[in-house]
Design a protein around this motif. Structure first.
Motif, short mmCIF file in Angstrom:
data_model
loop_
_atom_site.label_atom_id
_atom_site.label_comp_id
_atom_site.label_asym_id
_atom_site.label_seq_id
_atom_site.Cartn_x
_atom_site.Cartn_y
_atom_site.Cartn_z
N VAL A 119 7.13 -2.11 -8.56
CA VAL A 119 8.05 -3.08 -7.95
C VAL A 119 9.44 -2.95 -8.55
CG1 VAL A 119 8.54 -5.56 -7.69
CG2 VAL A 119 6.22 -4.73 -7.38
N ASP A 120 9.52 -2.67 -9.85
CA ASP A 120 10.82 -2.45 -10.50
C ASP A 120 11.54 -1.25 -9.90
OD1 ASP A 120 9.87 -3.45 -13.89
OD2 ASP A 120 10.37 -4.60 -12.10
N ASP A 121 10.77 -0.16 -9.62
CA ASP A 121 11.38 1.03 -9.02
C ASP A 121 12.00 0.69 -7.66
OD1 ASP A 121 10.56 2.56 -11.18
OD2 ASP A 121 8.68 3.15 -10.22
N VAL A 122 11.24 -0.03 -6.84
CA VAL A 122 11.72 -0.39 -5.50
C VAL A 122 12.93 -1.32 -5.59
CG1 VAL A 122 11.12 -1.56 -3.35
CG2 VAL A 122 9.47 -0.05 -4.44
N SER A 123 12.87 -2.29 -6.51
CA SER A 123 13.99 -3.22 -6.67
C SER A 123 15.25 -2.49 -7.11
CB SER A 123 13.63 -4.30 -7.68
OG SER A 123 14.72 -5.17 -7.90
N SER A 124 15.10 -1.53 -8.04
CA SER A 124 16.28 -0.78 -8.51
C SER A 124 16.85 0.09 -7.41
CB SER A 124 15.88 0.09 -9.71
OG SER A 124 15.44 -0.71 -10.79
N ALA A 125 15.99 0.68 -6.59
CA ALA A 125 16.45 1.58 -5.54
C ALA A 125 17.12 0.83 -4.39
CB ALA A 125 15.28 2.42 -5.01
N THR A 126 16.65 -0.38 -4.10
CA THR A 126 17.15 -1.12 -2.94
C THR A 126 18.10 -2.26 -3.30
OG1 THR A 126 15.27 -2.65 -3.00
CG2 THR A 126 15.03 -0.63 -1.70
N ARG A 127 18.11 -2.64 -4.60
CA ARG A 127 18.89 -3.79 -5.07
C ARG A 127 18.40 -5.10 -4.44
NH1 ARG A 127 25.21 -2.83 -5.36
NH2 ARG A 127 24.96 -4.68 -6.67
N VAL A 128 17.16 -5.12 -4.02
CA VAL A 128 16.50 -6.35 -3.57
C VAL A 128 15.82 -6.97 -4.78
CG1 VAL A 128 14.73 -7.35 -2.08
CG2 VAL A 128 16.16 -5.50 -1.23
N ARG B 132 13.11 -3.63 6.58
CA ARG B 132 13.63 -2.30 6.90
C ARG B 132 14.01 -1.54 5.63
NH1 ARG B 132 17.13 -3.92 9.88
NH2 ARG B 132 16.18 -3.65 11.94
N THR B 133 14.68 -2.24 4.70
CA THR B 133 15.12 -1.59 3.46
C THR B 133 13.93 -1.15 2.61
OG1 THR B 133 17.14 -2.91 3.44
CG2 THR B 133 16.49 -1.91 1.36
N LEU B 134 12.94 -2.04 2.44
CA LEU B 134 11.78 -1.70 1.61
C LEU B 134 10.94 -0.59 2.24
CD1 LEU B 134 10.63 -5.27 0.48
CD2 LEU B 134 12.04 -3.62 -0.76
N ALA B 135 10.82 -0.61 3.58
CA ALA B 135 10.04 0.44 4.25
C ALA B 135 10.66 1.81 4.01
CB ALA B 135 9.94 0.14 5.75
N LYS B 136 11.97 1.90 4.09
CA LYS B 136 12.64 3.18 3.84
C LYS B 136 12.45 3.64 2.40
CE LYS B 136 16.16 2.56 7.43
NZ LYS B 136 17.61 2.38 7.70
N ALA B 137 12.42 2.66 1.46
CA ALA B 137 12.28 3.01 0.05
C ALA B 137 10.90 3.58 -0.27
CB ALA B 137 12.55 1.79 -0.82
N VAL B 138 9.86 3.12 0.48
CA VAL B 138 8.50 3.63 0.22
C VAL B 138 8.09 4.67 1.26
CG1 VAL B 138 7.81 1.50 -0.92
CG2 VAL B 138 7.49 1.71 1.54
N HIS B 139 9.07 5.15 2.07
CA HIS B 139 8.89 6.31 2.95
C HIS B 139 7.91 6.04 4.10
CE1 HIS B 139 10.92 8.16 -0.40
NE2 HIS B 139 9.87 8.01 -1.19
N GLN C 284 0.83 -1.21 0.00
CA GLN C 284 0.00 0.00 0.00
C GLN C 284 0.86 1.26 0.00
OE1 GLN C 284 -2.46 -0.61 3.46
NE2 GLN C 284 -4.04 -1.71 2.32
N ALA C 285 1.95 1.24 0.78
CA ALA C 285 2.83 2.40 0.83
C ALA C 285 3.53 2.61 -0.52
CB ALA C 285 3.86 2.23 1.93
N ARG C 286 3.91 1.51 -1.18
CA ARG C 286 4.55 1.65 -2.48
C ARG C 286 3.61 2.25 -3.51
NH1 ARG C 286 3.98 -1.38 -6.71
NH2 ARG C 286 3.16 -3.20 -5.59
N ILE C 287 2.36 1.76 -3.53
CA ILE C 287 1.38 2.30 -4.46
C ILE C 287 1.09 3.76 -4.17
CG2 ILE C 287 -1.02 2.09 -5.23
CD1 ILE C 287 -0.79 -0.93 -4.72
N ALA C 288 0.98 4.09 -2.86
CA ALA C 288 0.72 5.48 -2.49
C ALA C 288 1.86 6.40 -2.90
CB ALA C 288 0.48 5.57 -0.98
#
Length: 285
Positions: free
Chosen positions: A45-54, A81-88, A36-40
């Motif tokens: 998912v590609d953006d988050v993966s590129s930003a976090t390298r997960v 923790r990494t994904l939460a920081k990426a979606v603020h 939900q935070a990522r969509i908001a």
């Protein structure tokens, strides 16, 4: 009519239910909260993966509340923790929810392994199986040389083979190319090296032939042999006394050889496969 207890259900609370109960039902799971935070935030998912390298496959799995591909609670908490920081969003409530759902917070571990788990890199952290395979080839070459020595017609031929000199006859000369090839540095052992592996062990070769894939490998004690990204064209070989456990992030990109035999399973692209192989695999029939 409403089905289930969706967080989006806007019906007023019934008088017979407590406000705390509704808050517990309305609180999304860890994966749902991250999604939900990522969509908001307007991220894919590609953006988050590129930003976090997960890996993309791991992001999808976490958002579906499947933490198995993470490789353990410590790594799962690091990814959260990494994904939460990426979606603020604040990771602390999500970690608390994860601990509640998975039996409490794990014992502290050094920071370096956690950092490496969150930033997947194709590292070589396992035992030096290449050296073990080379030793096996050398043993086979020695056996062939000994056989040629017994069949020789003169003592001089036997002496030259025993001392490693170039033999004068054509029969003992056959092992020479194999010995030279085995001395050439390679990233992974060949199929013939797998075939020469000891029969009392299980040997698994993983090759990324159709693309790259995240893989995880553990021995029969659960000890991590490898956890990382296998690029297209790369191979990894794992060996254990009784069992090798694998997780393939994109099984369709992988070709497996188990105990020297090719595995013909029709893995689908993008599919996550969890596999276990033993000394008796692949089974006959």
């Amino acid at each position: 009519m409403s089905i289930g207890n969706s967080p989006e259900d806007e019906r007023p609370f019934e008088d017979g239910r407590s406000e705390e109960g509704h808050e517990e039902e309305a609180r999304p799971s860890v994966g749902r909260a991250l999604q939900q935070a990522r969509i908001a935030a307007g991220l894919t998912v590609d953006d988050v993966s590129s930003a976090t390298r997960v890996r993309i496959a791991i992001v999808h799995a976490i958002e579906a509340d499947d933490f198995t591909p993470c490789g353990g609670d410590v790594y799962a908490r690091g990814h959260i923790r990494t994904l939460a920081k990426a979606v603020h969003i604040d990771p602390v409530p999500l970690l608390a929810r994860y601990d509640d759902d998975h039996g409490g917070r794990p014992a502290p571990t050094p920071a370096a392994p956690l950092f490496e788990a969150e930033r997947i890199r194709p590292e070589r952290r396992g035992p030096n199986w290449t050296a073990a395979m080379v030793a096996a080839i050398v043993a086979v070459v020695g056996f062939v040389g000994f056989t040629a020595f017994k069949g020789g017609d003169s003592d001089s031929d036997a002496t030259s083979v025993a001392q490693g000199a170039s033999p004068s006859t054509s029969k003992p000369a056959k092992p020479t190319p194999s010995h030279t090839d085995s001395a050439t540095p390679k990233s992974d052992p060949s199929d013939s090296a797998i075939a020469a592996a000891p029969q009392d062990k299980v040997t698994v070769q993983v090759s990324a032939v159709d693309g790259r894939s995240w893989i995880s490998a553990k021995d029969h004690n659960g000890r991590m042999l490898f956890d990382g990204l296998l690029k297209k064209g790369e191979s990894k070989t794992f060996q254990d006394s009784s069992k090798v456990n694998l997780i393939l992030g994109d099984a369709g990109a992988i070709q497996l050889y188990v105990n020297g035999k090719k595995i013909e399973d029709d893995f689908q692209p993008g599919a996550v496969e969890r596999l276990t192989y033993t000394k008796g695999d692949p089974e006959v029939g």
